[in-house]
Design an enzyme around this catalytic site. Structure first.
Site, short mmCIF file in Angstrom:
data_model
loop_
_atom_site.label_atom_id
_atom_site.label_comp_id
_atom_site.label_asym_id
_atom_site.label_seq_id
_atom_site.Cartn_x
_atom_site.Cartn_y
_atom_site.Cartn_z
N THR A 1 0.83 -1.22 0.00
CA THR A 1 0.00 0.00 0.00
C THR A 1 0.86 1.25 0.00
O THR A 1 0.60 2.22 -0.74
CB THR A 1 -0.90 0.01 1.25
OG1 THR A 1 -1.67 -1.19 1.26
CG2 THR A 1 -1.80 1.22 1.29
N ASP B 1 2.24 -7.78 10.67
CA ASP B 1 3.59 -8.32 10.42
C ASP B 1 4.69 -7.42 11.00
O ASP B 1 5.83 -7.87 11.15
CB ASP B 1 3.83 -8.47 8.91
CG ASP B 1 2.79 -9.36 8.25
OD1 ASP B 1 2.19 -10.18 8.96
OD2 ASP B 1 2.57 -9.22 7.03
N ARG C 1 1.92 -32.25 17.45
CA ARG C 1 0.65 -31.71 16.91
C ARG C 1 0.88 -30.30 16.37
O ARG C 1 1.77 -29.60 16.82
CB ARG C 1 -0.40 -31.64 18.01
CG ARG C 1 -0.82 -32.99 18.56
CD ARG C 1 -1.75 -33.69 17.57
NE ARG C 1 -2.38 -34.86 18.16
CZ ARG C 1 -1.89 -36.10 18.09
NH1 ARG C 1 -0.75 -36.32 17.46
NH2 ARG C 1 -2.53 -37.11 18.65
O1 F6P Z 1 0.21 -9.00 5.77
C1 F6P Z 1 -0.66 -9.54 6.67
C2 F6P Z 1 -0.85 -11.00 6.41
O2 F6P Z 1 -1.81 -11.46 7.35
C3 F6P Z 1 0.40 -11.84 6.44
O3 F6P Z 1 0.82 -12.12 7.74
C4 F6P Z 1 -0.04 -13.04 5.65
O4 F6P Z 1 1.07 -13.65 5.02
C5 F6P Z 1 -0.95 -12.45 4.61
O5 F6P Z 1 -1.39 -11.22 5.13
C6 F6P Z 1 -2.16 -13.27 4.28
O6 F6P Z 1 -2.78 -12.65 3.20
P1 F6P Z 1 -4.24 -12.91 2.63
O7 F6P Z 1 -5.18 -12.08 3.45
O8 F6P Z 1 -4.16 -12.39 1.24
O9 F6P Z 1 -4.51 -14.36 2.74
#
Ligand code: F6P
Length: 368
Positions: free
Chosen positions: A123, A145, A284
């Protein structure tokens, strides 16, 4: 009312959602409208709304009562308007749709003096490209993240750490009861911040992050050592981007291909299989997934998002465009979008939290 360089602006949320987006929208809007008298247009579904002209004016009722609400009242998408135009692949312009041009048309039609965009790396990179096209853009750093260059912290991150930590706590008791190894896979994209923070907060025995490629044998040795010391269970926190030493040596494209061919649904399952094969211990897996992104923001994130939001309103009022609001050494500031674009903030290998984790005995899978 103080003077403002901006009379009317558009606001959007783009990329994966996270807790705190609404708190930030509220922060921007309350300060911009209440203090500076600006008009606010909400753009639906990220950059897609700008391309399609999907927008509506926001009134105070729209941004009142949303501080604690998860998700985003504006909706989001992963639309990348410059994809194909600047990366050498076929451009949208060639297939009849020049998305950046459509965005400029929408901005003009809606009479927007500026745009405020709430999002992650992609973004804010797009925000920079739009600035280069002549639009007045201000970015806000959001993501669970915590991997945005130029800011020490992003909103959404600490709420996700809280959720992940509570989950690790819950796994601890069941791991203990059954003498099992519990692998928990966390998000984080290509950075290990979430796994490192939640791993330390939850007392993870093994923490695997992309910044430190792991060796399965090293992980197994650590778990066996714990068993020989009378601890018959272990908690293994795995970042979704974690990779083995062999994978780390592959060129990027080959690594991606190898990952796609991996006979496991995700890295957590592979790590669990490696541990079970090497130690014989019952193992697990829990993949926490989107639970990390949903729900109400933590108090920390409400404060951070409100702080960032109001700071964005002040940047608008002063006409300081082409910048992203940031937190640097506990001070709110802003950085040029040109510096943020196309970068990822991963964990530096000399980061003090890596030492902290090692000093309390956490294994990163790199010991011989
Ligand atoms: O960037 C945030 C995030 O949740 C990451 O941690 C993850 O890899 C990705 O987005 C998942 O993306 P999507 O919502 O496209 O499945």
């Amino acid at each position: 009312m103080p003077k403002s360089a901006v009379k009317r602006f558009g606001i959007l949320t783009s990329g994966g959602d996270c807790p705190g987006l609404n708190a930030a929208i509220r922060g921007v809007a309350k300060a911009a409208s209440g203090v500076f008298g600006m008009e606010i247009v909400g753009i639906s579904n990220g950059y897609r709304g700008l391309i399609e002209g999907d927008a509506h004016e926001l009134s105070p009722e729209d941004f009142s009562g949303i501080l604690t609400r998860g998700g985003t009242i504006l909706g989001s998408s992963r639309e990348k308007p410059f994809k194909g135009r600047d990366d050498g692949t076929v451009s949208d312009a060639e297939v009849g749709q020049d998305k950046p041009e459509l965005i400029k048309e929408t901005v003009e039609r809606l009479r927007l003096d500026a745009l405020v965009v709430l999002g992650g790396n992609g973004t804010n990179t797009t925000a920079h490209l739009l600035s280069k096209e002549g639009l007045n853009v201000i970015g806000l750093p959001k993501t669970i993240d915590n991997d945005i260059w130029g800011t020490d912290v992003t909103f959404g991150f600490h709420s996700a750490v809280d959720i992940a930590t509570e989950s690790i706590d819950r796994l601890h008791s069941t791991a203990h009861s059954h003498n099992r190894v519990m692998v928990i896979e966390l998000m984080g994209h290509k950075a290990g911040w979430l796994a490192l923070y939640a791993g330390i907060a939850g007392g993870g025995d093994v923490i695997l992050i992309p910044e430190i490629p792991y060796e399965a044998a090293s992980v197994a040795r650590d778990i066996e050592k714990r068993r020989s010391e009378g601890k018959a269970f272990s908690i293994v926190v795995v970042a979704e981007g974690a990779l083995s030493k062999e994978e780390a040596m592959l060129p990027k494209k080959e690594r991606k291909r190898a990952r796609e061919k991996m006979p496991y649904p995700s890295i957590g399952y592979r790590v669990a299989a490696e541990i079970q094969a090497a130690t014989g211990m019952e193992t697990r897996v829990t993949v926490l997934g989107y639970l990390q992104r949903g729900g109400t923001p933590s108090p920390y994130d409400r404060v951070l998002a409100t702080t960032f939001g109001t700071a964005a309103a002040e940047l608008l009022a002063r006409g300081r465009f082409g910048r992203m609001v940031a937190m640097k050494d506990a001070c709110v500031s802003s950085v040029p979008l040109s510096e943020v674009a196309d970068k990822t903030k991963t964990i530096p290998l000399d980061h003090h939290m890596l030492d902290t984790a090692r000093l309390v005995g956490a294994c990163f899978g790199d010991e011989h």
